[in-house]
Scaffold this motif. Sequence first.
Motif, PDB file in Angstrom:
ATOM      1  N   THR A 419      18.384   6.702  28.172  1.00 50.48           N
ATOM      2  CA  THR A 419      19.331   5.216  27.955  1.00 50.48           C
ATOM      3  C   THR A 419      20.667   5.527  28.354  1.00 50.48           C
ATOM      4  O   THR A 419      21.234   4.931  29.240  1.00 50.48           O
ATOM      5  CB  THR A 419      18.827   4.706  26.798  1.00 50.48           C
ATOM      6  N   GLU A 455      18.361   6.495  20.835  1.00 49.93           N
ATOM      7  CA  GLU A 455      17.461   5.432  21.499  1.00 49.93           C
ATOM      8  C   GLU A 455      16.850   4.745  20.176  1.00 49.93           C
ATOM      9  O   GLU A 455      15.496   5.186  19.887  1.00 49.93           O
ATOM     10  CB  GLU A 455      16.709   5.922  22.454  1.00 49.93           C
ATOM     11  N   TRP A 456      17.154   3.658  19.851  1.00 53.47           N
ATOM     12  CA  TRP A 456      16.696   3.017  18.849  1.00 53.47           C
ATOM     13  C   TRP A 456      15.319   2.113  19.168  1.00 53.47           C
ATOM     14  O   TRP A 456      14.431   1.829  18.522  1.00 53.47           O
ATOM     15  CB  TRP A 456      17.588   1.854  18.176  1.00 53.47           C
ATOM     16  N   ASP A 457      15.354   1.952  20.236  1.00 54.09           N
ATOM     17  CA  ASP A 457      14.077   1.073  20.885  1.00 54.09           C
ATOM     18  C   ASP A 457      12.952   2.077  21.139  1.00 54.09           C
ATOM     19  O   ASP A 457      11.801   1.838  20.498  1.00 54.09           O
ATOM     20  CB  ASP A 457      14.351   0.482  22.346  1.00 54.09           C
ATOM     21  N   LEU A 458      13.220   3.237  21.625  1.00 49.00           N
ATOM     22  CA  LEU A 458      12.399   4.220  21.462  1.00 49.00           C
ATOM     23  C   LEU A 458      11.769   4.582  20.053  1.00 49.00           C
ATOM     24  O   LEU A 458      10.615   4.897  19.955  1.00 49.00           O
ATOM     25  CB  LEU A 458      12.821   5.710  21.971  1.00 49.00           C
ATOM     26  N   ARG A 460      11.657   2.827  17.449  1.00 49.76           N
ATOM     27  CA  ARG A 460      11.053   1.597  17.071  1.00 49.76           C
ATOM     28  C   ARG A 460       9.723   1.696  17.608  1.00 49.76           C
ATOM     29  O   ARG A 460       8.535   1.625  16.972  1.00 49.76           O
ATOM     30  CB  ARG A 460      11.645   0.152  17.359  1.00 49.76           C
ATOM     31  N   ARG A 461       9.514   1.931  18.971  1.00 49.10           N
ATOM     32  CA  ARG A 461       8.047   2.072  19.312  1.00 49.10           C
ATOM     33  C   ARG A 461       7.383   3.075  19.016  1.00 49.10           C
ATOM     34  O   ARG A 461       6.166   2.967  18.619  1.00 49.10           O
ATOM     35  CB  ARG A 461       8.210   2.301  21.068  1.00 49.10           C
ATOM     36  N   VAL A 506      14.913   0.664  11.000  1.00 51.77           N
ATOM     37  CA  VAL A 506      14.257   0.316  12.097  1.00 51.77           C
ATOM     38  C   VAL A 506      12.600   1.116  12.226  1.00 51.77           C
ATOM     39  O   VAL A 506      11.817   0.170  12.673  1.00 51.77           O
ATOM     40  CB  VAL A 506      15.025   1.189  13.515  1.00 51.77           C
ATOM     41  N   THR A 507      12.502   1.858  11.326  1.00 57.24           N
ATOM     42  CA  THR A 507      11.124   2.423  11.228  1.00 57.24           C
ATOM     43  C   THR A 507      10.322   1.939  10.117  1.00 57.24           C
ATOM     44  O   THR A 507       9.070   1.690  10.176  1.00 57.24           O
ATOM     45  CB  THR A 507      11.003   3.955  11.019  1.00 57.24           C
TER      46      THR A 507
END
Length: 530
Positions: A419, A455-458, A460-461, A506-507
């Motif tokens: 990112t 990468e917080w979106d990564l 979370r996924r 986040v997790t």
Amino acid sequence: MVQRVVIVVSGPVAGGKSLLARSLAERFGGIRFSTRDLLVPHLAEGQTPTRGTLQRIGAELDERTNGRWVVDGLSRRIFDADEEVVIVDAARIAAQIEGLRQAFGRDVRHVHVTAPRKVCAERYENRRSEAEFEEAASYAAVVADPTEERIDDLGAMADVAVDTERDGPDDVVVRVAAQLGLLDREHASCVDVIVGGSYGSEGKGNIAFHLAPEYDLLLRVGGPNAAHKVYLASGEIFTHFSLPSGTQAGDARLALGPGAVVYPPELLDEIARCDVSSSRLSIDPLVMIIDDADKAREAEKLGGIASTKSGTGFATARRIMRGDDVRLARDVPELHPYVRPTYEILEQAYASRQRIMLEGTQGSGLSLFHGPYPYVTSRDTNVAGCLAEAGIAPSRVRRVVLVVRTYPIRVGGTSGPLTTELTWEEIEERSGLKGLAEKELTSKTQRLRRVGEPEWDLLRRAALLNAPTDIALTFADYLDGRNVEAWRFEQLTDETIRFIEEVERVTGARVSLISTGFMQYRGIIDRRQW
């Protein structure tokens, strides 16, 4: 643990007794004692053992001792056996079984296997060439023996009676084992899974090595395109490519699951360097073999996505296509001493209430199905994929440890998106550490890794795909070099603690393991509550 059991097998000649006894011993880690071996010393000097001779000697001993020659000959060996499962192959009269019951009480379970005499006769003729001694001229001659003629009378007194006519050997084992209580029936959750939450190189090996002494069985899947480094007590840094990272952190049994992919020369070298015995390591017969041509094709075709060129992807593709050129572990003579079905190893572990660690490879962001295609690897790297490759049911999972780097990396070259890409000089400036560019080389290819902002979106996924119970946060020293000297959680810098709190938000999982540096001792702050 399995309760100690002394299994006494009876049945007609060619009814399946010895095959069952050997299979029970092999599958459940037991030991088999042959009553025939007790007869051999009674042969006259120079006398050749034959079916008829051994039947006659057995009958004479039965008459003289009322069948106690069996318990007299085996009791000490049974008492001294370390195995939980002891098999006596085989009893021929009720008094022999009664003698064993008097010596071992409720531990004794009598199993009678039989089949129609016509079926036994056909089996007898088919196996004649494999006999360990001179057989009778015909099956009719065998059953003419008075004891053999009455052998099926023992079925009425047996704890377990099985007709083997319509079953394959493995079916008989399962039917008998189920009735003896050797099979796990609780389906308890006893498997902890370690997977990566980034693009690989999260430090899974270091975490697995730290946890390994708590487990009885270490299982690994994936291919040699992932290298896991561990810091041995000797001070040596060792890189595992195929064996579990905890191989040298205890004496747990080791296994490579059926979904694994291996390159035999590298695997055998790793086995030798770790001094792993064939009794400790099991390689599933269905493990896929990488050929030299797979490596060559990856070097030619996959340079555009910065592949490790280990051959794992092309070997996997050949397996999917089911071509004539596919080789599995069962086809490689050098691997035969280690080849055992993983499901049998797991069956033993489940029945014995053992703890199992399943170690995945690479990271969630490299998943073939969930990563940024085509910059992915050749398998699903998440928990579900690892379980499928190992042959473990989802309900067996107790804990999922998601290993996450503070700053995600990708291998050097055109390896896919980050990112916000950083330089190692920027990480050095933030952390105060020096020399990162010199040591951040990939274990497999020795290329300088690329690095980026968290990468917080990564993340979370990865949490959605793996539902972690725990997070292992690694490279906390890259946030601040002072974390290297933190031995407790509260000694971490305030910025690091805030980072950890955000990871937990986040997790939805507790950061229970924190790696503060790759070092020999005390490099991990362990906050686990399990």
